[in-house]
Write a protein that holds these residues in place. Structure first.
Motif, PDB file in Angstrom:
ATOM      1  N   ASP A  34       3.724  -5.164  -6.754  1.00 44.27           N
ATOM      2  CA  ASP A  34       4.622  -5.239  -5.612  1.00 44.27           C
ATOM      3  C   ASP A  34       5.115  -6.679  -5.500  1.00 44.27           C
ATOM      4  OD1 ASP A  34       6.006  -4.593  -3.332  1.00 44.27           O
ATOM      5  OD2 ASP A  34       4.255  -4.733  -2.025  1.00 44.27           O
ATOM      6  N   CYS A  35       6.174  -6.982  -6.224  1.00 45.59           N
ATOM      7  CA  CYS A  35       6.702  -8.344  -6.281  1.00 45.59           C
ATOM      8  C   CYS A  35       7.667  -8.587  -5.135  1.00 45.59           C
ATOM      9  CB  CYS A  35       7.440  -8.581  -7.602  1.00 45.59           C
ATOM     10  SG  CYS A  35       6.405  -8.338  -9.039  1.00 45.59           S
ATOM     11  N   TYR A  36       7.689  -9.815  -4.658  1.00 41.03           N
ATOM     12  CA  TYR A  36       8.618 -10.203  -3.607  1.00 41.03           C
ATOM     13  C   TYR A  36       9.821 -10.935  -4.197  1.00 41.03           C
ATOM     14  CZ  TYR A  36      10.341 -11.922   0.842  1.00 41.03           C
ATOM     15  OH  TYR A  36      11.128 -12.185   1.926  1.00 41.03           O
ATOM     16  N   PHE A  37       9.569 -11.749  -5.240  1.00 45.67           N
ATOM     17  CA  PHE A  37      10.617 -12.515  -5.908  1.00 45.67           C
ATOM     18  C   PHE A  37      10.618 -12.201  -7.401  1.00 45.67           C
ATOM     19  CE2 PHE A  37       9.506 -15.451  -2.420  1.00 45.67           C
ATOM     20  CZ  PHE A  37      10.754 -15.741  -1.913  1.00 45.67           C
ATOM     21  N   ALA A  38      11.785 -12.340  -8.007  1.00 45.90           N
ATOM     22  CA  ALA A  38      11.893 -12.336  -9.462  1.00 45.90           C
ATOM     23  C   ALA A  38      12.876 -13.443  -9.828  1.00 45.90           C
ATOM     24  CB  ALA A  38      12.377 -10.991  -9.989  1.00 45.90           C
ATOM     25  N   LYS A  39      12.441 -14.338 -10.710  1.00 50.59           N
ATOM     26  CA  LYS A  39      13.299 -15.436 -11.165  1.00 50.59           C
ATOM     27  C   LYS A  39      13.903 -15.045 -12.507  1.00 50.59           C
ATOM     28  CE  LYS A  39      11.786 -19.603 -11.033  1.00 50.59           C
ATOM     29  NZ  LYS A  39      10.947 -20.805 -11.079  1.00 50.59           N
ATOM     30  N   VAL A  58      22.958  -9.946 -16.448  1.00 49.16           N
ATOM     31  CA  VAL A  58      22.436 -10.618 -15.255  1.00 49.16           C
ATOM     32  C   VAL A  58      22.850  -9.872 -13.992  1.00 49.16           C
ATOM     33  CG1 VAL A  58      22.570 -12.726 -13.853  1.00 49.16           C
ATOM     34  CG2 VAL A  58      22.238 -12.885 -16.329  1.00 49.16           C
ATOM     35  N   GLU A  59      24.109  -9.481 -13.909  1.00 49.18           N
ATOM     36  CA  GLU A  59      24.588  -8.753 -12.731  1.00 49.18           C
ATOM     37  C   GLU A  59      23.818  -7.453 -12.519  1.00 49.18           C
ATOM     38  OE1 GLU A  59      29.217 -10.323 -12.729  1.00 49.18           O
ATOM     39  OE2 GLU A  59      28.720  -8.443 -13.746  1.00 49.18           O
ATOM     40  N   ASN A  60      23.541  -6.739 -13.607  1.00 50.83           N
ATOM     41  CA  ASN A  60      22.820  -5.472 -13.485  1.00 50.83           C
ATOM     42  C   ASN A  60      21.334  -5.663 -13.231  1.00 50.83           C
ATOM     43  OD1 ASN A  60      24.592  -2.997 -13.767  1.00 50.83           O
ATOM     44  ND2 ASN A  60      25.426  -4.416 -15.274  1.00 50.83           N
ATOM     45  N   MET A  61      20.758  -6.724 -13.774  1.00 55.04           N
ATOM     46  CA  MET A  61      19.370  -7.034 -13.443  1.00 55.04           C
ATOM     47  C   MET A  61      19.264  -7.346 -11.953  1.00 55.04           C
ATOM     48  SD  MET A  61      18.036  -9.193 -16.809  1.00 55.04           S
ATOM     49  CE  MET A  61      17.466 -10.466 -15.783  1.00 55.04           C
ATOM     50  N   ALA A  62      20.212  -8.133 -11.437  1.00 53.44           N
ATOM     51  CA  ALA A  62      20.216  -8.467 -10.012  1.00 53.44           C
ATOM     52  C   ALA A  62      20.346  -7.207  -9.167  1.00 53.44           C
ATOM     53  CB  ALA A  62      21.332  -9.452  -9.705  1.00 53.44           C
ATOM     54  N   ARG A  63      21.231  -6.320  -9.568  1.00 47.61           N
ATOM     55  CA  ARG A  63      21.439  -5.067  -8.831  1.00 47.61           C
ATOM     56  C   ARG A  63      20.153  -4.244  -8.800  1.00 47.61           C
ATOM     57  NH1 ARG A  63      25.843  -3.332 -11.412  1.00 47.61           N
ATOM     58  NH2 ARG A  63      27.092  -4.691 -10.117  1.00 47.61           N
ATOM     59  N   LEU A  64      19.476  -4.128  -9.942  1.00 43.35           N
ATOM     60  CA  LEU A  64      18.211  -3.389 -10.003  1.00 43.35           C
ATOM     61  C   LEU A  64      17.176  -4.016  -9.074  1.00 43.35           C
ATOM     62  CD1 LEU A  64      16.126  -1.417 -11.275  1.00 43.35           C
ATOM     63  CD2 LEU A  64      15.727  -3.190 -13.001  1.00 43.35           C
ATOM     64  N   LEU A  65      17.015  -5.328  -9.161  1.00 41.81           N
ATOM     65  CA  LEU A  65      16.025  -6.013  -8.328  1.00 41.81           C
ATOM     66  C   LEU A  65      16.341  -5.842  -6.846  1.00 41.81           C
ATOM     67  CD1 LEU A  65      15.692  -9.213 -10.524  1.00 41.81           C
ATOM     68  CD2 LEU A  65      13.922  -7.458 -10.183  1.00 41.81           C
ATOM     69  N   GLN A  66      17.598  -5.962  -6.495  1.00 37.52           N
ATOM     70  CA  GLN A  66      18.002  -5.798  -5.098  1.00 37.52           C
ATOM     71  C   GLN A  66      17.709  -4.386  -4.601  1.00 37.52           C
ATOM     72  OE1 GLN A  66      22.015  -7.008  -5.709  1.00 37.52           O
ATOM     73  NE2 GLN A  66      21.523  -9.191  -5.587  1.00 37.52           N
ATOM     74  N   ARG A  67      17.934  -3.390  -5.436  1.00 41.03           N
ATOM     75  CA  ARG A  67      17.651  -1.996  -5.038  1.00 41.03           C
ATOM     76  C   ARG A  67      16.162  -1.755  -4.878  1.00 41.03           C
ATOM     77  NH1 ARG A  67      20.926   2.609  -7.540  1.00 41.03           N
ATOM     78  NH2 ARG A  67      20.100   3.566  -5.644  1.00 41.03           N
ATOM     79  N   LEU A  68      15.352  -2.581  -5.543  1.00 38.44           N
ATOM     80  CA  LEU A  68      13.895  -2.504  -5.391  1.00 38.44           C
ATOM     81  C   LEU A  68      13.396  -3.410  -4.262  1.00 38.44           C
ATOM     82  CD1 LEU A  68      12.886  -2.530  -9.169  1.00 38.44           C
ATOM     83  CD2 LEU A  68      12.710  -0.593  -7.574  1.00 38.44           C
ATOM     84  N   SER A  69      14.323  -3.986  -3.502  1.00 38.88           N
ATOM     85  CA  SER A  69      14.009  -4.902  -2.382  1.00 38.88           C
ATOM     86  C   SER A  69      13.253  -6.139  -2.850  1.00 38.88           C
ATOM     87  CB  SER A  69      13.226  -4.178  -1.285  1.00 38.88           C
ATOM     88  OG  SER A  69      13.999  -3.125  -0.756  1.00 38.88           O
ATOM     89  N   GLU A  71      13.690 -10.091  -3.909  1.00 42.91           N
ATOM     90  CA  GLU A  71      14.583 -11.239  -3.812  1.00 42.91           C
ATOM     91  C   GLU A  71      14.790 -11.830  -5.202  1.00 42.91           C
ATOM     92  OE1 GLU A  71      16.333 -12.418  -1.399  1.00 42.91           O
ATOM     93  OE2 GLU A  71      15.422 -11.534   0.379  1.00 42.91           O
ATOM     94  N   VAL A  72      16.029 -12.145  -5.521  1.00 45.89           N
ATOM     95  CA  VAL A  72      16.375 -12.647  -6.845  1.00 45.89           C
ATOM     96  C   VAL A  72      16.613 -14.148  -6.783  1.00 45.89           C
ATOM     97  CG1 VAL A  72      17.956 -12.404  -8.800  1.00 45.89           C
ATOM     98  CG2 VAL A  72      17.483 -10.424  -7.328  1.00 45.89           C
ATOM     99  N   VAL A  73      16.027 -14.864  -7.736  1.00 46.38           N
ATOM    100  CA  VAL A  73      16.217 -16.302  -7.887  1.00 46.38           C
ATOM    101  C   VAL A  73      16.789 -16.534  -9.280  1.00 46.38           C
ATOM    102  CG1 VAL A  73      15.108 -18.565  -7.901  1.00 46.38           C
ATOM    103  CG2 VAL A  73      14.179 -16.742  -6.445  1.00 46.38           C
ATOM    104  N   ALA A  74      17.831 -17.348  -9.370  1.00 45.74           N
ATOM    105  CA  ALA A  74      18.424 -17.677 -10.666  1.00 45.74           C
ATOM    106  C   ALA A  74      17.996 -19.083 -11.067  1.00 45.74           C
ATOM    107  CB  ALA A  74      19.938 -17.592 -10.599  1.00 45.74           C
ATOM    108  N   ALA A  89      27.277 -11.759  -7.364  1.00 47.97           N
ATOM    109  CA  ALA A  89      26.306 -10.733  -7.773  1.00 47.97           C
ATOM    110  C   ALA A  89      25.257 -10.499  -6.685  1.00 47.97           C
ATOM    111  CB  ALA A  89      25.635 -11.136  -9.084  1.00 47.97           C
ATOM    112  N   GLY A  90      25.362 -11.242  -5.584  1.00 42.92           N
ATOM    113  CA  GLY A  90      24.429 -11.053  -4.473  1.00 42.92           C
ATOM    114  C   GLY A  90      23.150 -11.854  -4.592  1.00 42.92           C
ATOM    115  N   ILE A  91      23.112 -12.790  -5.535  1.00 38.28           N
ATOM    116  CA  ILE A  91      21.916 -13.614  -5.717  1.00 38.28           C
ATOM    117  C   ILE A  91      21.972 -14.758  -4.716  1.00 38.28           C
ATOM    118  CG2 ILE A  91      20.640 -15.082  -7.322  1.00 38.28           C
ATOM    119  CD1 ILE A  91      21.766 -13.260  -9.574  1.00 38.28           C
TER     120      ILE A  91
END
Length: 110
Positions: A34-39, A58-69, A71-74, A89-91
């Motif tokens: 149960d991750c909170y962040f993904a870099k 990158v855009e699709n990875m961000a979309r997947l992470l966002q749908r899993l709630s 937070e995305v860090v670049a 991309a919503g990051i």
């Protein structure tokens, strides 16, 4: 390992996946923890202004992470153009020379 991660989460610790996208195993972490962040792996971010294929990844990875709630860090945000692509991309979080140079922590011999 999963039990330990669950115990940490129950204590209020927020887990992060570092270098997300650098290997197949990082996707398995999403399944088991149960991750909170993904870099997002910095080498991918570095290429988003030069490679449409990498940008799409990158855009699709961000979309997947966002749908899993999650937070995305670049990592390695090194230009205004890259920052703008990531923002679209919503990051919301980033690190890199464009955003600011690394600084010494106060009290470390300064």
């Amino acid at each position: 390992m999963q039990a330990f991660a669950r115990e940490l989460t129950e204590l209020g610790v927020r887990l992060a996946v570092d270098d997300f996208g650098s290997g197949f195993s990082s996707f398995l972490y999403l399944r088991y923890f149960d991750c909170y962040f993904a870099k997002i792996e910095g080498s991918l971010v570095r290429e988003i202004t030069r490679s449409g294929r990498t940008r799409l990844i990158v855009e699709n990875m961000a979309r997947l992470l966002q749908r899993l709630s999650i937070e995305v860090v670049a990592e390695f945000v090194e230009s205004r153009e890259a920052a703008e692509i990531l923002r679209r991309a919503g990051i919301r979080y980033g690190q890199g020379y464009y955003l600011g140079m690394p600084l010494r922590c106060p009290g470390n011999g300064d």
